[in-house]
Design a protein around this motif. Sequence first.
Motif, PDB file in Angstrom:
ATOM      1  N   UNK A  42      32.713  41.018  29.546  1.00  0.00           N
ATOM      2  CA  UNK A  42      34.083  41.102  30.055  1.00  0.00           C
ATOM      3  C   UNK A  42      34.095  41.706  31.451  1.00  0.00           C
ATOM      4  N   UNK A  43      33.313  42.802  31.634  1.00  0.00           N
ATOM      5  CA  UNK A  43      33.263  43.459  32.951  1.00  0.00           C
ATOM      6  C   UNK A  43      32.691  42.512  33.994  1.00  0.00           C
ATOM      7  N   UNK A  44      31.620  41.834  33.610  1.00  0.00           N
ATOM      8  CA  UNK A  44      31.001  40.898  34.566  1.00  0.00           C
ATOM      9  C   UNK A  44      31.991  39.813  34.971  1.00  0.00           C
ATOM     10  N   UNK A  45      32.726  39.288  33.932  1.00  0.00           N
ATOM     11  CA  UNK A  45      33.703  38.241  34.243  1.00  0.00           C
ATOM     12  C   UNK A  45      34.842  38.784  35.099  1.00  0.00           C
ATOM     13  N   UNK A  46      35.369  39.972  34.693  1.00  0.00           N
ATOM     14  CA  UNK A  46      36.490  40.545  35.454  1.00  0.00           C
ATOM     15  C   UNK A  46      36.060  40.945  36.856  1.00  0.00           C
ATOM     16  N   UNK A  47      34.822  41.454  37.006  1.00  0.00           N
ATOM     17  CA  UNK A  47      34.331  41.773  38.358  1.00  0.00           C
ATOM     18  C   UNK A  47      34.291  40.522  39.223  1.00  0.00           C
ATOM     19  N   UNK A  48      33.802  39.436  38.618  1.00  0.00           N
ATOM     20  CA  UNK A  48      33.767  38.174  39.367  1.00  0.00           C
ATOM     21  C   UNK A  48      35.185  37.727  39.740  1.00  0.00           C
ATOM     22  N   UNK A  49      36.113  37.829  38.730  1.00  0.00           N
ATOM     23  CA  UNK A  49      37.500  37.407  38.997  1.00  0.00           C
ATOM     24  C   UNK A  49      38.133  38.311  40.037  1.00  0.00           C
ATOM     25  N   UNK A  50      37.892  39.661  39.921  1.00  0.00           N
ATOM     26  CA  UNK A  50      38.480  40.594  40.892  1.00  0.00           C
ATOM     27  C   UNK A  50      37.935  40.316  42.297  1.00  0.00           C
ATOM     28  N   UNK A  51      36.607  40.111  42.388  1.00  0.00           N
ATOM     29  CA  UNK A  51      36.037  39.783  43.695  1.00  0.00           C
ATOM     30  C   UNK A  51      36.577  38.477  44.231  1.00  0.00           C
ATOM     31  N   UNK A  52      36.749  37.488  43.313  1.00  0.00           N
ATOM     32  CA  UNK A  52      37.287  36.194  43.734  1.00  0.00           C
ATOM     33  C   UNK A  52      38.718  36.345  44.234  1.00  0.00           C
ATOM     34  N   UNK A  53      39.573  37.073  43.460  1.00  0.00           N
ATOM     35  CA  UNK A  53      40.963  37.259  43.872  1.00  0.00           C
ATOM     36  C   UNK A  53      41.068  38.101  45.141  1.00  0.00           C
ATOM     37  N   UNK A  54      40.154  39.126  45.263  1.00  0.00           N
ATOM     38  CA  UNK A  54      40.160  39.926  46.490  1.00  0.00           C
ATOM     39  C   UNK A  54      39.838  39.074  47.702  1.00  0.00           C
ATOM     40  N   UNK A  55      38.826  38.231  47.549  1.00  0.00           N
ATOM     41  CA  UNK A  55      38.473  37.343  48.665  1.00  0.00           C
ATOM     42  C   UNK A  55      39.600  36.367  48.952  1.00  0.00           C
ATOM     43  N   UNK A  56      40.259  35.872  47.864  1.00  0.00           N
ATOM     44  CA  UNK A  56      41.378  34.951  48.055  1.00  0.00           C
ATOM     45  C   UNK A  56      42.532  35.647  48.747  1.00  0.00           C
ATOM     46  N   UNK A  57      42.772  36.935  48.400  1.00  0.00           N
ATOM     47  CA  UNK A  57      43.856  37.682  49.060  1.00  0.00           C
ATOM     48  C   UNK A  57      43.562  37.891  50.543  1.00  0.00           C
TER      49      UNK A  57
END
Length: 848
Positions: free
Chosen positions: A549-564
């Motif tokens: 879950x952490x690995x997935x959420x870290x990836x999603x958070x990094x993805x959304x941060x980059x998208x932002x």
Amino acid sequence: MLRLAQWPIRLQVLAAVLVSIIALIGVSGSMVLERWQVMRENAELTDLAATMTRISALVHELQRERGASALYLGSRGQQFRQELAAQRLRSDSAVTTLDTALQSLRAMPRFEGFLSRVSKSLSLLARLTESRRGIDDLSLTGVQSTRYFSEMITGMLDATYEIAASSSDSEIKGAIIAYIALMQGKERAGQERASGSGGFAAGKFDGELYDRVVGLATAQETYLAVFRGIAAPAAVEQLTAGPEGAALEQVRALRKIVRDAGPGGDLKGTPASTWFRATTDRIDRLKQVEDSVASDLSGRAGQRVDAARRQFLTVAAVAAGSSLGALLLGLLIVRTIVRTLGGLKNATIRIAAGDATMDIPGIDRSDELGELARAIKAIHEAGVSAARIKTALDNVSANTMMAAPDGTIIYLNSAVETMFRRAEADLRREMPHFNVDKLLGSSIDIFHKEPQRIRAMLATLHDVYRTQIRVGVRHFALVATPVINAKDERLGTAVEWRDITQELHINDEVASMVDAAIKGDLSRRITLEGKDGFMLRLAEGVNALTGTVVKSLDQIAGFLGALAEGDLNRRITGDFQGMFGRIKDDANNTAEQLRDVVGRIVKAAGDISVAASEISTGSADLAERTEQQAASLEQTAAAMEELSGTVRTNAGTAGEAREVANKAQSAAEQGGAVAGSAIEAMQRIEQASRKIIDIISVIDEIAFQTNLLALNAAVEAARAGDAGKGFAVVAQEVRILAQRSAQASKEIKALILDSDGQVREGVGLVRKAGAALTGIVANVHQVAALIADIAHASKEQTTALDEVNTMVAQMDEFTQKNAALVEETSAAAQALANESSDLRDLMTVFQV
């Protein structure tokens, strides 16, 4: 100290046998070691003998080079040039050979002193090239050259004494000393050759050189006397027959010449070559004796090596045979005792392991071992049933303990021991003296804070009792079952233990982990230390789930941060499955589509910006041309206004001409009746004709200007494009009318000119006027018709010019409106370019 009674019988018997065997091996080993050392020393002597031969060879070549160098220097380079060059090559080859021989000795610490002294002498070889150069250019004197070679040679010969000192064999040591004495004597002979060569080459001996030559002769005799005293008889005989025979007599005769001449005396013209050949011949004979002694020394060393090897192998074989025989005898004795005990031991071990079907060996024996076998069989039969029960309890997975009625622990199965060993460290914090190995036989009260109450409860226990206890950090679930036999006698209490520490701890850890996860903290993990079995797998599974879950959420958070931040190149990577895989795929697809949309917007913005720039540039050019066209239309309108006025004037003039023509017609009609007034009439006709000519010229000019204006109007209409098509048609019609007017005026002008000529001739032809009056009337009718046509055409021209003025005015109005529209279009295009630039700048936030 370990007592023999605690040893196995086999080891006790083996120990007794091995004591004598070890003593035998020790004595044999010392003898073998002694023989091995002798063999190694003799083997080293072989290498030493070979090395001494190489040293002797190098010394001999250096001695020859020393003598040749002395002759070369004594003759100031006039003699022995080629001989010296050849000798140097032989010396270099001997140096290489000796260096190869020394390599085998460098790994032997015993010869460190010898190698050190030899290396010190060989270090002088570093100056050999420089010395040879000094000899070649005659910058060295004979004394300096001889001293250099002698120092090097003497050092190597002195080093050989270390070889004699390292040998413990007196015979070999004596042979080495004799060999060294011979080499020293030969060296002195070489020095004598070099010193004498210098003196004979110079033609005299100075005082120092004279003393040196005499002293070297005495030194030779001394060393050779030592050799004769300790060398083998065969070697002494070879010395007497060779170097001390005729060769020595020739050298002695030359020595006598030197002694008779004395320092600085006359040498009777004896050439240096004679001395060199005589001394060299003697030295070569000494070399033959030296090689023979070296060969004898090598042979003796080889014999010593072979003898030592045979002795070593003999002693080693005897020692190994005796030790092996003693060992085999001892093993045979041990086997006769141990073999019988081994069968009983194996039977006992199998009985202890629970084997109920085995046979006890040795029961039929009548000795003590037979009695022991029968006793073991009785024990076996009595314990089979108990062993079966114990085996079952030992192998069950439940942690089972058995306590006697007095609370003494009388049984522990493997499972409960394993459980206590895992918890031993924790239990010792609460019970410092707790030891799993000493648990059997101790009291069960050690686990209870109130042992009297627990023992009273167990004493009256008739049913299964379940409870939980805590010892330090450990929690245990207990199931106590009373053990009662068929006589209702209490045999003890069976207690089943279960360590629930991990269960309780993991419950707390999971609860804490869930609370932290609810608050967004996914960094918590369940520790794996101290867990095993199901609890370990559960902890690993929960940690793996959280990690995923952490690995997935870290990836999603990094993805959304980059998208932002506008980075559309970022993607979610990693191997995710199920819902995480769908989130990864959907997010990556969203970013891909968004990057595609943004990319197309950026491209469209760029295209719009380029198009808007082109429109703005085109609009600016169109505005400029429209302004120029408006100015041209204003000028055209003004010109048309002037043309319209001119045409109106022309039309009025045409009307007047028509009236004049009418009057001329009336006059012509009245001319027949008034012949007398014909001259006056002709004069008036002449005047009218002139006026008509002027009018026709004006009409012709008006037609020319009208044609020119129509042509300009057609050109401007063509420039105006579709907006000027109607105006172009009108301009074409005006041009046609102007051409027709010009043609008509041209014809009228021709007629009027002709009439004017006739009028000018009319005075003379008045009498003929009657005859021609009809023609004049006809002409006047024709002129009247033409003037009528001109008047009609002028009227039409006026109407057309009015329409042209109207069209030009409309075109001027449209052009002004177009100019304003072009300005608005240019402004809109510029605004569109600015907006597209702002849009492109806005899109640069995204990284595609």
